[in-house]
Scaffold this active site. Sequence first.
Site, PDB file in Angstrom:
ATOM      1  N   THR A  23      39.287  45.192  44.986  1.00  0.00           N
ATOM      2  CA  THR A  23      40.683  45.587  44.785  1.00  0.00           C
ATOM      3  C   THR A  23      40.925  46.372  43.497  1.00  0.00           C
ATOM      4  OG1 THR A  23      41.244  43.493  43.700  1.00  0.00           O
ATOM      5  CG2 THR A  23      41.480  43.588  46.104  1.00  0.00           C
ATOM      6  N   TRP A  24      39.879  46.966  42.927  1.00  0.00           N
ATOM      7  CA  TRP A  24      40.079  47.773  41.723  1.00  0.00           C
ATOM      8  C   TRP A  24      41.088  48.900  41.997  1.00  0.00           C
ATOM      9  CZ3 TRP A  24      35.654  51.040  39.038  1.00  0.00           C
ATOM     10  CH2 TRP A  24      36.146  51.593  37.847  1.00  0.00           C
ATOM     11  N   TYR A  60      42.507  44.860  36.630  1.00  0.00           N
ATOM     12  CA  TYR A  60      42.866  45.888  37.601  1.00  0.00           C
ATOM     13  C   TYR A  60      44.387  46.088  37.573  1.00  0.00           C
ATOM     14  CZ  TYR A  60      38.178  44.843  39.481  1.00  0.00           C
ATOM     15  OH  TYR A  60      36.833  44.619  39.640  1.00  0.00           O
ATOM     16  N   GLY A 291      36.046  48.809  48.461  1.00  0.00           N
ATOM     17  CA  GLY A 291      37.467  48.990  48.253  1.00  0.00           C
ATOM     18  C   GLY A 291      38.149  49.537  49.493  1.00  0.00           C
TER      19      GLY A 291
END
Length: 330
Positions: A23-24, A60, A291
Site C-alpha cells: 500500500t505504499w 506511507y 501494489g
Amino acid sequence: MTQMLMREIAGSGIQASAVGLGTWAIGGWMWGGTDDAAAEDAIRAGLDAGITLIDTAPAYGLGHAEEVVGRAIKGRRDQVVLATKCGLVWHSTRGPYFFSQGGLPVHRDLSPAAIRHEVEQSLQRLGTDRIDLYITHWQDATTPVAETVEALKALQAEGKILAFAASNTSPDDLAAYRAAGGIAAVQEEYSMLARRIEQTHLPLCRDAGISVMGYSVLALGLLSGRIGADRVFAGDDQRKDDPRFSTDNRMRVDRLMETIRPIAAQHAASPAQIVIAWTLAQPGLTFALCGARNPTQARENAEAGCLRLTSAELDNISRAVARNLDTAAA
C-alpha cells in the site's frame, strides 16, 4: 484456475496469501497523489479475489495509507493478515534523520518508547486491536537490536502483535535479530531487476526458517510490461529520477517481454502476472508484495497467485532475465 497459493509466516502459525497487497502507492507520497475511493475499492477487490495479506506502514503518507486500509477492511478484519511497520517517526527527533515528508522531518527510531507510541497510533488508524505482523521498517543504528526485540516481544506477550519481522536489513542486522531471539520474516526489495538478496538473505533465511517477503516485485511497475519508452512521470513521482526507468533499461525490459508474452498467452494471463508467478517460484521467496491503486490491478495481482508455471517455463524466463536484465541498473 487453481486456488490462491497460501504460505505460512514462519513459526507463527499464520497462513497468508503468497501474493500480498502493498500500500505504499495508496499513501500517495512519492506516487503523484492518490485516489482514496479507488484505493479502498482496490483493497476490497483484492480480498474478494483471494488476497489475505495486506502490507502497510505509517510512513506511507504519514499515516494516510493505514487510515485507508482501516476503512477498507472494516467489518472484514478476520479475513485479513495485517502487516504494518514501525521505526520511521515524525513525532520526535530521536534517531538518525532519514527524509522529510509533508514538511515534517522523519527519523529512524526503533527505541522501545517509539515502538510503544507507534503501535498505539497504528492500531487506532487501522481500527483494530491487533497487528498480525509488525515490521521494523528501516533499521536504527542508535538503538541496539536486542532492545528493539525486547519491546516487540512485550507487545507480542500483550497480544497487540502476533509476530514480528524486520525490513531493509543487512546480513549483520539479520544476524543481530537472530541472536536477540529471532524474527518470523524479513521484508526486502526483490524483483527480476533487484536480486541482491539471492546472495545474502535467501540462503540464510532458508537455513534459519525465516520467511522472506519481497517488495517492489514489479519494480515500481517497470516489469508490468505496460511502461513504454515514451511514458513520462511528473510531480513527486519517484520514477522520474529512478535510473531503472532509463530508456536503456526500458528497452531491456521490452526484450524480456518478448519471452514472457508468449508464456502469458498460453496461460491467458498478463505479463505482470507471469512476472509475479516467476518471482514466487524462486527458492526461499515466500511472499510477493504487489501494489494496486484500483480494483482491476488488485484482481490481476490476485490471479497471479493462482498461476503455476512449468519448470520449462520458469527456466526459459530465468534465462531471459539473465540475458537481458543482469547488467541493468538495480
